[in-house]
Every structure is written in structure tokens, then in C-alpha cells.
Design a protein around this motif. Structure first.
Motif, PDB file in Angstrom:
ATOM      1  N   SER A  42       0.839  -1.209   0.000  1.00  0.00           N
ATOM      2  CA  SER A  42       0.000   0.000   0.000  1.00  0.00           C
ATOM      3  C   SER A  42       0.866   1.248   0.000  1.00  0.00           C
ATOM      4  CB  SER A  42      -0.913   0.008   1.225  1.00  0.00           C
ATOM      5  OG  SER A  42      -1.733  -1.124   1.222  1.00  0.00           O
ATOM      6  N   GLN A  78      -7.530   0.212  -0.263  1.00  0.00           N
ATOM      7  CA  GLN A  78      -7.785  -1.028   0.466  1.00  0.00           C
ATOM      8  C   GLN A  78      -8.890  -0.792   1.499  1.00  0.00           C
ATOM      9  OE1 GLN A  78      -4.182  -2.349   2.352  1.00  0.00           O
ATOM     10  NE2 GLN A  78      -4.954  -4.405   2.727  1.00  0.00           N
ATOM     11  N   ASP A 154      -5.717  -1.277  -4.761  1.00  0.00           N
ATOM     12  CA  ASP A 154      -5.151  -1.926  -3.584  1.00  0.00           C
ATOM     13  C   ASP A 154      -6.125  -2.976  -3.039  1.00  0.00           C
ATOM     14  OD1 ASP A 154      -3.549  -2.564  -1.504  1.00  0.00           O
ATOM     15  OD2 ASP A 154      -3.400  -0.535  -0.680  1.00  0.00           O
ATOM     16  N   GLU A 155      -5.889  -4.205  -3.410  1.00  0.00           N
ATOM     17  CA  GLU A 155      -6.763  -5.320  -3.021  1.00  0.00           C
ATOM     18  C   GLU A 155      -8.238  -4.956  -3.149  1.00  0.00           C
ATOM     19  OE1 GLU A 155      -5.619  -7.367   0.522  1.00  0.00           O
ATOM     20  OE2 GLU A 155      -3.603  -6.515   0.476  1.00  0.00           O
TER      21      GLU A 155
HETATM   22 MG   LIG Z   1      -2.081  -2.796   2.105  1.00  0.00          MG
END
Ligand SMILES: [Mg+2]
Ligand SMILES: Nc1ncnc2c1ncn2[C@@H]1O[C@H](COP(=O)(O)OP(=O)(O)OP(=O)(O)O)[C@@H](O)[C@H]1O
Lengths: 262, 278
Positions: A42, A78, A154-155
Motif C-alpha cells: 500500500s 484497500q 489496492d486489493e
Molecule cells: Mg495494504
């Protein structure tokens, strides 16, 4: 948009987080980053976006350092990053307004992008009325709406069920192959990385380094049950689990042919 | 019904079927009970001559009379008396909001500005609003209506700090991820300030406004003890000075409590309307 990282290093206080990252992502490349939790994925995305100034090294987006004002970047965080005081529709409008998109187009753009993530009926809902997965889909729609040149994700699909995840992965591939956006996609999910990526960056932890960069030459559309797909997935897993070898040599290239020899 | 024979939670299928605290009665029952016991206690104290006060019934009659007919001594109804105080509080609190909210947002958003203003405010903050009254009379001596100005000033000071502190608090609690999201979309500083930081801290600002109005309401009553023409604080104080008007005093005190409660509820209602996302 081409992305170049040269010897990027970052630390929070005394703690080294990222060390000597060198990476090149060509215009239109879909690049996945995988690595253990806490290795700095991140943080890396925030540096690329220009949210953090790296402690050392340089980041170049089309030969210029990242600049937030241009709004060329679509960042899907995220964490839940929707503005709770705005409805779904107003959340998307915020981005369009910030990017100075023609007001007459807003309605159409909102409709189109919400439809794409399957949430057209939820225009007037507040984020608190949505589930975690729905919020994430709105966040994706909000970013796609203003059509950024570089997508940093991010994910983004981590909180989705596998059906929705597979669907959105296919949609992402669809969008990416149509518009040839440059995408940097962080994930924990190796299956996801192999399905999406043209290039997989495998990171190490403490401090975060690039352990290996692997090009994926599997033809599209990719099939998760395909033998080659499974072999590549296994070899990626092996690289991740192998002890640190401190090597950051030239890009590995796992093509159909080579896979057979692994 | 014994103390220990309640229904075990696991027998309730997850849904409590009876109100634990009240069994057959809801919580409203206890609210009524609370009022009744208060009045009963009051009546008993009066009946046994433990306190030299009018009974609840006598007081209620005076109260209704004050609201409907007004007080012959002042030629004003209780509502008019309350309103002249309330008007000052509303004016002063609005001034407080107009100054404290932007100041708080700036202090929350710009660090050097916060340090600059902080030093000044830290000296002023511990001073009770009422301590300003004499100085305020000196400052506003030449104004057209000095008393009113002093009262507005005192209420303003009282409401100012709760509103300012809660605004700063609200800004400091803004989720960093929201600012980052706005930044990556290319939002300007002004957009981030007005469309991210302001709405994000609105719940906290409302809390400050609610507390500010409460403090302001206390300040006006006390400020009117010192001087003033016709407000509720002046009314109860002068009723005391006249002597023998205990029912009027109690009515005035009750009115202060009622108005304070209604004010609080009203701001909560406004907050619900203006902060629908919570
Ligand atoms: Mg992360
Ligand atoms: N703002 C910050 N201040 C100090 N340390 C930080 C900060 N942000 C992250 N870190 C530290 O940097 C390291 C990397 O964090 P980061 O969030 O980039 O990891 P990650 O790879 O994204 O992990 P995950 O997969 O769990 O999301 C962590 O050890 C974290 O404690």
C-alpha cells in the motif's frame, strides 16, 4: 501511462519499509503486486500516486514525477474510502467535478459506471446502507467514471464473494483490453494475480524489496482450470515461499513453453 | 415474581420478548413514574412543612396564569419574558457559530495558524464568561444599548469555546483516507476543505453548537442577575427581591429548564435533518 521506479526507498521514522525498488511498467501494462502482509504494497501505491514523497529514488509517470493536481490517477483504496456524507451518486460526482468533466455528461457517466458494477438501483443510497462489497464496487465505479490514465488498485476485490470477484476481474480485463489503461493491482490472491496480470511483481518483507518479476504470457481469455494456469500459479507460489535469494535479476518470463520445464 | 426468576437469554430465541427492565411496561412508564415521584416528594415536603414552598398545584396554577395572563407587576407574559432572553442567546450563539466554525476549520487544517491562535486562546479559555461582565460594561459604555451588548458579548464568549473546540476536534478526526481519495481525484484545496473536511466534521460541530447553546442559556440567566431590563434571569431575581413571590420564582426556574430542554432537542432535530448520513 508508463511508470518507472528508480531505486525507490521509503521509511517511516527509523523503520525501513521499502528498499531499492526498481520497476518499469509500460504503457498499457496490467501489473500485479503480490507479497506478504505488511511488506509495503500500500505504501508503494501511495508513493506512485504522489501521496507520499519517497525517502529516496524517483518515480516517473510518463517521464514526469507524479503530481496530484493532474488527477491522472484512479486509486481504489484497500480501506473504505467512500465519503459517507455523500450518496453513491454524489460520491461519483465529486470525482467528476474535481476532474472538470462536462456537467452534461455526468448523469450518463454515473448510470453507465454503476450499471457496470451492478449497482444502478443504488444511486441514492448512502454508503452506510451498503455492504462492504457493494461499497468497494462503488469505489471502483467512482474511479472509472473520471477515466484516469493510471489505475492503482489496492486489493480491491478482497472483500467480495468469489462470484462477484470473478465477475469484476473479467470486467477489469475487459476494460483494460478495451482502453489499454496502465494498471498496478495489489493482491494477496495468487489465483487473481495469474488471472489478471501481464506481469507479476513478487515482494519480500522487512524491508520490502522486489524478490522477482515474472511476465505471464498466458493467452486470454484465461481459464483458471487450464493446466498451464495451474502450473504458473504453482511456480509463483514456489517463488513466494522460497527463502530469500537477494536476487533482482532480469525479468523472469514464464511462457507456455517454459512452464512445462519448471 | 422473585428477583432471580428472569427468562434465561438462550430461551428467548435471540429476540428478547419482554423488556428486561420493565417486564410488562416500557421505558415511558419509568419516565412518568419519575415525574410523579418528584411531584410527590415536593408535595410531601410542603405538607409536612419541611420547606416553606408553595405546593406543586399552586405553582402550576401560577405558572399557567403567567403564561396566559402574564405578570401584572411587569405587564408581560412568561413567554414574552423568556423570549427576550432567548433572542439574545440566539443572536449571540449565531455570532459565535459564524466566527468559531470557520476559525476552527482553519485551525484544524492549517498547522501554523493553529499554533498562532492557540497561544492566545489558551489564555482566554479558562476565564469564566461571567468574569467578563464588568469589563464588558466598560467597553460597551458608549454603545446605544450597553446592557444588551454586554449580554450578547457574555453569551458569545460562553458559546464560543465549545463550538470552536468541537470544530477543531471534528477537523482533526477527519479520516485521512477521505482526504487522500479526494487528492488522487485531483481535488483542489478548497474542494477538500469545503466538501471533505467540513461535512466530515459536521457531526462534531453540531455537538459543539448544542453545548454552546446550553452554556449560552446559562450565561444569559446569570448576566441578567447583574443588570438588564426584562429577561427570565432578571425576572426570577427581581421576583426574589420583591419578596413573597416564591411560586413566580419556581415558575421562572421551570421555564428556564423547559426552554433549555426544548433548545437541546431542537438542535438534535436539526442535526438529524442536516446530517442524514449518520
Ligand atoms: Mg495494504
Ligand atoms: N503512516 C504510517 N506510519 C508509520 N508506519 C506505517 C504507515 N503506513 C504503513 N506503515 C508501516 O509500513 C509497513 C507497510 O505497510 P503497508 O500498509 O504498505 O503494507 P501492505 O503491504 O499494504 O500490507 P497489507 O497487505 O496488510 O495491506 C507496515 O509495517 C506498517 O506498519
Amino acid at each position: 501511462m508508463a511508470l518507472i521506479l528508480r531505486d525507490v526507498t521509503h521509511q517511516f521514522g527509523e523503520v525501513k519499509i521499502l528498499e531499492n525498488l526498481d520497476l518499469q511498467v509500460e504503457d498499457g501494462c496490467l501489473c500485479c503486486v503480490v507479497g506478504p502482509s505488511g511488506c509495503g504494497k500500500s505504501t508503494l501505491l501511495r508513493i506512485i500516486a504522489g501521496l507520499y514523497q519517497p525517502a529516496g529514488g524517483e518515480v516517473l509517470l510518463d517521464d514526469a514525477p507524479p503530481s496530484l493536481e493532474k488527477g491522472e490517477i484512479g486509486f481504489v483504496f484497500q480501506e473504505d474510502a467512500l465519503f459517507p456524507w455523500y450518496t453513491v451518486e454524489q460520491n461519483i460526482k465529486f470525482g467528476l467535478k474535481a476532474r472538470n468533466v462536462d456537467k452534461n455528461l455526468w448523469d450518463e457517466i454515473i448510470e453507465y459506471n454503476l450499471r457496470k458494477v451492478g449497482l444502478a438501483e443504488y444511486r441514492r443510497y448512502y454508503p452506510k446502507q451498503l455492504s462492504g462489497g457493494m461499497k468497494q464496487r462503488v469505489a471502483i465505479a467512482r474511479v472509472l467514471a473520471y477515466n484516469p490514465k493510471l489505475l492503482l488498485m489496492d486489493e480491491p476485490f478482497a472483500s467480495l464473494d468469489s462470484i462477484n470477484r470473478n465477475m469484476l476481474q473479467a470486467d477489469l480485463i475487459d476494460l483494460w483490453s478495451r482502453e489499454k489503461k496502465t494498471v498496478v493491482f495489489v493482491t494477496h490472491n495468487i489465483d487473481e494475480a495469474v488471472f489478471l496480470a501481464e506481469r507479476i511483481v513478487i515482494m519480500n518483507s522487512k524491508p520490502g524489496r522486489i524478490k522477482r518479476i515474472v511476465d505471464i504470457d498466458l493467452p486470454r481469455p484465461r481459464n483458471r482450470t487450464d493446466a498451464n494456469f495451474c502450473r504458473i500459479r504453482r511456480s509463483i507460489l514456489e517463488i513466494i515461499e522460497s527463502p530469500d535469494s537477494q536476487r533482482t535479476g532480469p525479468n523472469e518470463n514464464i511462457s507456455n513453453e517454459e512452464v512445462k520445464s519448471i | 415474581m422473585g428477583l432471580f426468576n428472569y427468562t434465561p437469554a438462550e430461551n428467548l430465541n435471540g429476540q428478547p420478548k419482554v423488556n428486561r427492565s420493565g417486564k410488562r411496561f416500557g421505558n415511558g412508564y419509568f419516565k412518568v413514574l419519575s415525574v410523579i415521584s418528584f411531584l410527590l416528594g415536593w408535595q410531601l415536603l410542603v405538607s409536612f412543612r419541611l420547606l416553606e414552598l408553595p405546593s406543586p398545584l399552586e405553582t402550576a396554577q401560577v405558572f399557567v396564569n403567567l403564561v396566559v395572563e402574564g405578570d401584572p407587576l411587569y405587564n408581560k407574559t412568561l413567554l414574552e419574558i423568556v423570549w427576550s432572553s432567548l433572542r439574545i442567546v440566539v443572536e449571540a450563539c449565531l455570532i459565535s457559530i459564524v466566527i468559531a466554525v470557520p476559525l476552527g476549520i482553519l485551525m484544524g487544517a492549517v498547522e501554523w495558524f493553529r499554533h498562532y491562535v492557540d497561544a492566545m486562546l489558551e489564555m482566554l479559555r479558562p476565564i469564566p464568561p461571567l468574569a467578563w461582565i464588568p469589563l464588558a460594561y466598560v467597553i460597551f459604555a458608549n454603545a446605544s444599548r450597553p446592557t444588551e451588548y454586554v449580554q450578547i458579548f457574555v453569551v458569545f464568549v460562553g458559546a464560543f469555546f465549545p463550538i470552536l473546540l468541537d470544530t477543531i476536534h471534528g477537523i482533526s478526526m477527519v479520516n485521512r483516507i477521505h482526504i487522500e481519495a479526494a487528492q488522487t481525484m485531483g481535488a483542489s484545496r478548497r474542494q477538500i476543505l469545503t466538501q471533505i473536511m467540513l461535512p466530515a466534521s459536521l457531526p462534531s460541530i453540531f455537538n459543539g453548537i448544542r453545548v454552546g447553546f446550553g452554556v449560552g442559556w446559562m450565561c444569559i440567566v446569570a448576566a441578567e442577575f447583574v443588570g438588564g431590563k426584562l429577561g427570565i434571569g432578571y425576572y426570577i431575581w427581581s421576583s426574589y427581591s420583591v419578596g413573597g413571590r416564591v411560586a413566580e420564582i419556581i415558575s421562572g426556574v421551570a421555564a428556564i429548564g423547559l426552554v433549555g430542554t426544548v433548545m437541546n432537542k431542537f438542535i438534535l432535530f436539526l442535526e438529524k435533518r442536516l446530517v442524514p448520513w449518520r
